[in-house]
Design a protein around this motif. Sequence first.
Motif, PDB file in Angstrom:
ATOM      1  N   LEU A  96     -18.965 -36.671 -71.131  1.00  0.00           N
ATOM      2  CA  LEU A  96     -17.517 -36.570 -71.279  1.00  0.00           C
ATOM      3  C   LEU A  96     -17.007 -35.511 -70.315  1.00  0.00           C
ATOM      4  CD1 LEU A  96     -14.834 -37.188 -72.728  1.00  0.00           C
ATOM      5  CD2 LEU A  96     -15.458 -35.425 -74.395  1.00  0.00           C
ATOM      6  N   ALA A  97     -16.161 -35.922 -69.380  1.00  0.00           N
ATOM      7  CA  ALA A  97     -15.546 -34.973 -68.448  1.00  0.00           C
ATOM      8  C   ALA A  97     -14.399 -34.283 -69.174  1.00  0.00           C
ATOM      9  CB  ALA A  97     -15.037 -35.713 -67.215  1.00  0.00           C
ATOM     10  N   ASN A  98     -14.399 -32.946 -69.110  1.00  0.00           N
ATOM     11  CA  ASN A  98     -13.311 -32.200 -69.734  1.00  0.00           C
ATOM     12  C   ASN A  98     -12.679 -31.284 -68.693  1.00  0.00           C
ATOM     13  OD1 ASN A  98     -15.074 -29.993 -69.540  1.00  0.00           O
ATOM     14  ND2 ASN A  98     -15.865 -30.326 -71.597  1.00  0.00           N
ATOM     15  N   GLY A  99     -11.842 -30.384 -69.090  1.00  0.00           N
ATOM     16  CA  GLY A  99     -11.103 -29.543 -68.152  1.00  0.00           C
ATOM     17  C   GLY A  99     -11.907 -28.429 -67.512  1.00  0.00           C
ATOM     18  N   THR A 100     -13.178 -28.278 -67.884  1.00  0.00           N
ATOM     19  CA  THR A 100     -13.990 -27.217 -67.304  1.00  0.00           C
ATOM     20  C   THR A 100     -15.042 -27.796 -66.370  1.00  0.00           C
ATOM     21  OG1 THR A 100     -15.565 -27.278 -69.137  1.00  0.00           O
ATOM     22  CG2 THR A 100     -13.702 -25.774 -69.352  1.00  0.00           C
ATOM     23  N   LEU A 101     -15.519 -26.961 -65.449  1.00  0.00           N
ATOM     24  CA  LEU A 101     -16.544 -27.374 -64.502  1.00  0.00           C
ATOM     25  C   LEU A 101     -17.870 -27.553 -65.231  1.00  0.00           C
ATOM     26  CD1 LEU A 101     -17.415 -27.799 -61.532  1.00  0.00           C
ATOM     27  CD2 LEU A 101     -17.926 -25.349 -61.467  1.00  0.00           C
ATOM     28  N   GLU A 102     -18.473 -28.720 -65.113  1.00  0.00           N
ATOM     29  CA  GLU A 102     -19.768 -29.011 -65.731  1.00  0.00           C
ATOM     30  C   GLU A 102     -20.741 -29.393 -64.622  1.00  0.00           C
ATOM     31  OE1 GLU A 102     -20.547 -29.063 -69.052  1.00  0.00           O
ATOM     32  OE2 GLU A 102     -18.544 -28.462 -69.695  1.00  0.00           O
ATOM     33  N   HIS A 103     -22.003 -29.017 -64.788  1.00  0.00           N
ATOM     34  CA  HIS A 103     -23.023 -29.369 -63.810  1.00  0.00           C
ATOM     35  C   HIS A 103     -23.851 -30.540 -64.320  1.00  0.00           C
ATOM     36  CE1 HIS A 103     -22.405 -25.894 -61.201  1.00  0.00           C
ATOM     37  NE2 HIS A 103     -22.138 -25.236 -62.326  1.00  0.00           N
ATOM     38  N   LEU A 104     -24.349 -31.323 -63.387  1.00  0.00           N
ATOM     39  CA  LEU A 104     -25.205 -32.469 -63.677  1.00  0.00           C
ATOM     40  C   LEU A 104     -26.378 -32.378 -62.723  1.00  0.00           C
ATOM     41  CD1 LEU A 104     -25.754 -35.345 -64.829  1.00  0.00           C
ATOM     42  CD2 LEU A 104     -24.294 -36.211 -63.023  1.00  0.00           C
ATOM     43  N   TYR A 105     -27.607 -32.456 -63.246  1.00  0.00           N
ATOM     44  CA  TYR A 105     -28.795 -32.311 -62.419  1.00  0.00           C
ATOM     45  C   TYR A 105     -29.588 -33.611 -62.401  1.00  0.00           C
ATOM     46  CZ  TYR A 105     -27.665 -27.382 -62.806  1.00  0.00           C
ATOM     47  OH  TYR A 105     -27.021 -26.184 -62.752  1.00  0.00           O
ATOM     48  N   TRP A 144     -25.807 -42.453 -65.327  1.00  0.00           N
ATOM     49  CA  TRP A 144     -24.889 -41.651 -66.120  1.00  0.00           C
ATOM     50  C   TRP A 144     -23.561 -42.388 -66.216  1.00  0.00           C
ATOM     51  CZ3 TRP A 144     -28.304 -39.327 -62.739  1.00  0.00           C
ATOM     52  CH2 TRP A 144     -29.153 -38.359 -63.283  1.00  0.00           C
ATOM     53  N   VAL A 145     -23.022 -42.465 -67.386  1.00  0.00           N
ATOM     54  CA  VAL A 145     -21.674 -43.000 -67.595  1.00  0.00           C
ATOM     55  C   VAL A 145     -20.798 -41.786 -67.879  1.00  0.00           C
ATOM     56  CG1 VAL A 145     -20.214 -44.445 -69.045  1.00  0.00           C
ATOM     57  CG2 VAL A 145     -22.554 -45.168 -68.524  1.00  0.00           C
ATOM     58  N   ILE A 146     -19.828 -41.551 -67.012  1.00  0.00           N
ATOM     59  CA  ILE A 146     -18.952 -40.392 -67.164  1.00  0.00           C
ATOM     60  C   ILE A 146     -17.575 -40.900 -67.572  1.00  0.00           C
ATOM     61  CG2 ILE A 146     -17.974 -38.364 -66.039  1.00  0.00           C
ATOM     62  CD1 ILE A 146     -20.366 -38.518 -64.074  1.00  0.00           C
ATOM     63  N   VAL A 147     -17.091 -40.409 -68.689  1.00  0.00           N
ATOM     64  CA  VAL A 147     -15.794 -40.841 -69.207  1.00  0.00           C
ATOM     65  C   VAL A 147     -14.882 -39.630 -69.356  1.00  0.00           C
ATOM     66  CG1 VAL A 147     -16.749 -42.840 -70.418  1.00  0.00           C
ATOM     67  CG2 VAL A 147     -16.565 -40.664 -71.610  1.00  0.00           C
ATOM     68  N   ALA A 148     -13.585 -39.896 -69.367  1.00  0.00           N
ATOM     69  CA  ALA A 148     -12.585 -38.849 -69.570  1.00  0.00           C
ATOM     70  C   ALA A 148     -11.514 -39.393 -70.505  1.00  0.00           C
ATOM     71  CB  ALA A 148     -11.972 -38.442 -68.235  1.00  0.00           C
ATOM     72  N   GLU A 149     -10.681 -38.488 -70.999  1.00  0.00           N
ATOM     73  CA  GLU A 149      -9.569 -38.922 -71.843  1.00  0.00           C
ATOM     74  C   GLU A 149      -8.669 -39.851 -71.034  1.00  0.00           C
ATOM     75  OE1 GLU A 149      -7.630 -35.514 -73.468  1.00  0.00           O
ATOM     76  OE2 GLU A 149      -9.483 -34.769 -74.383  1.00  0.00           O
ATOM     77  N   GLU A 150      -7.904 -40.687 -71.742  1.00  0.00           N
ATOM     78  CA  GLU A 150      -7.138 -41.746 -71.112  1.00  0.00           C
ATOM     79  C   GLU A 150      -6.198 -41.267 -70.009  1.00  0.00           C
ATOM     80  OE1 GLU A 150      -4.230 -45.120 -72.813  1.00  0.00           O
ATOM     81  OE2 GLU A 150      -6.098 -44.791 -73.924  1.00  0.00           O
ATOM     82  N   ARG A 198      -6.571 -38.677 -68.028  1.00  0.00           N
ATOM     83  CA  ARG A 198      -7.262 -37.792 -67.090  1.00  0.00           C
ATOM     84  C   ARG A 198      -8.061 -38.590 -66.079  1.00  0.00           C
ATOM     85  NH1 ARG A 198      -7.436 -31.975 -68.001  1.00  0.00           N
ATOM     86  NH2 ARG A 198      -6.440 -31.633 -70.000  1.00  0.00           N
ATOM     87  N   ARG A 199      -8.342 -37.935 -64.927  1.00  0.00           N
ATOM     88  CA  ARG A 199      -9.204 -38.526 -63.907  1.00  0.00           C
ATOM     89  C   ARG A 199     -10.480 -37.708 -63.810  1.00  0.00           C
ATOM     90  NH1 ARG A 199      -5.734 -38.680 -58.695  1.00  0.00           N
ATOM     91  NH2 ARG A 199      -5.032 -36.717 -59.534  1.00  0.00           N
ATOM     92  N   ILE A 200     -11.498 -38.292 -63.197  1.00  0.00           N
ATOM     93  CA  ILE A 200     -12.788 -37.617 -63.065  1.00  0.00           C
ATOM     94  C   ILE A 200     -12.978 -37.192 -61.614  1.00  0.00           C
ATOM     95  CG2 ILE A 200     -15.299 -37.915 -63.247  1.00  0.00           C
ATOM     96  CD1 ILE A 200     -14.657 -40.065 -65.411  1.00  0.00           C
ATOM     97  N   TYR A 201     -13.341 -35.936 -61.416  1.00  0.00           N
ATOM     98  CA  TYR A 201     -13.579 -35.383 -60.082  1.00  0.00           C
ATOM     99  C   TYR A 201     -15.050 -35.009 -59.996  1.00  0.00           C
ATOM    100  CZ  TYR A 201     -13.435 -32.018 -56.238  1.00  0.00           C
ATOM    101  OH  TYR A 201     -13.671 -31.338 -55.067  1.00  0.00           O
ATOM    102  N   ILE A 202     -15.741 -35.576 -59.002  1.00  0.00           N
ATOM    103  CA  ILE A 202     -17.169 -35.300 -58.805  1.00  0.00           C
ATOM    104  C   ILE A 202     -17.368 -34.684 -57.437  1.00  0.00           C
ATOM    105  CG2 ILE A 202     -19.489 -36.279 -58.642  1.00  0.00           C
ATOM    106  CD1 ILE A 202     -18.550 -38.516 -60.498  1.00  0.00           C
ATOM    107  N   LYS A 203     -18.095 -33.586 -57.385  1.00  0.00           N
ATOM    108  CA  LYS A 203     -18.391 -32.921 -56.113  1.00  0.00           C
ATOM    109  C   LYS A 203     -19.893 -32.675 -56.037  1.00  0.00           C
ATOM    110  CE  LYS A 203     -17.380 -28.745 -53.493  1.00  0.00           C
ATOM    111  NZ  LYS A 203     -16.710 -27.438 -53.497  1.00  0.00           N
ATOM    112  N   PHE A 204     -20.521 -33.082 -54.926  1.00  0.00           N
ATOM    113  CA  PHE A 204     -21.969 -32.862 -54.752  1.00  0.00           C
ATOM    114  C   PHE A 204     -22.208 -31.544 -54.046  1.00  0.00           C
ATOM    115  CE2 PHE A 204     -21.693 -37.349 -55.514  1.00  0.00           C
ATOM    116  CZ  PHE A 204     -22.822 -37.619 -56.242  1.00  0.00           C
TER     117      PHE A 204
END
Length: 193
Positions: free
Chosen positions: A152-161, A179-185, A187-193
């Motif tokens: 679940l993507a939320n408003g804070t920075l989360e790490h994924l390994y 990985w299935v990444i979901v967010a609240e309706e 919201r958008r999901i931002y991914i940075k490598f």
Amino acid sequence: CQHICRNKIGSYVCECENGFILHENGHDCKEGTCSFQISSSHAELTSPNYPEEYSSKKDCAWHFIATPGHRIKLYFIEFEIEPQQDCSYDYIVIYDGPNANSSSLGRFCGSKVPHSIISSSNKALMTFVTDGTVNRRGFKAAYSTVCGGRLLANGTLEHLYSHFKYGDANHNEKEDCDWVIVAEEDRRIYIKF
């Protein structure tokens, strides 16, 4: 020694069985703590005093914390806990999260080995409770981490390994992680490598 005596050259060292710790006098054993925190990629777990019968009136907890983006997998190798219709005497409960307020993945007792259990996130809790009467042999289980899952993507920075020992070692061969990444309706999901 009360439990185990290990001979050394010119001396000996006393040790205690699983679930006990050495008394300050260096010879006797007393019941140890029954709360564990596990953050390795794999481990073996046993009930207190296994393979002998577990004690009465125990309330044990194993807190599992895996690398972010990985899940907890538990599978039982041996299982013998006092049987009862609704598992209210002696039982194991596995929670899909960090505490007993999380949803339950199952409540188990008896001698039928439970199926493998996989959490939905990187945290899980297993409790083992016994009453004051009948005792059995207990359990032997194994724990490992599994990559992938639902996040679940939320408003804070989360790490994924990508794997458990990211940065320290290569990943295992033939890993296939999704990985299935979901967010609240709204919201958008931002991914940075």
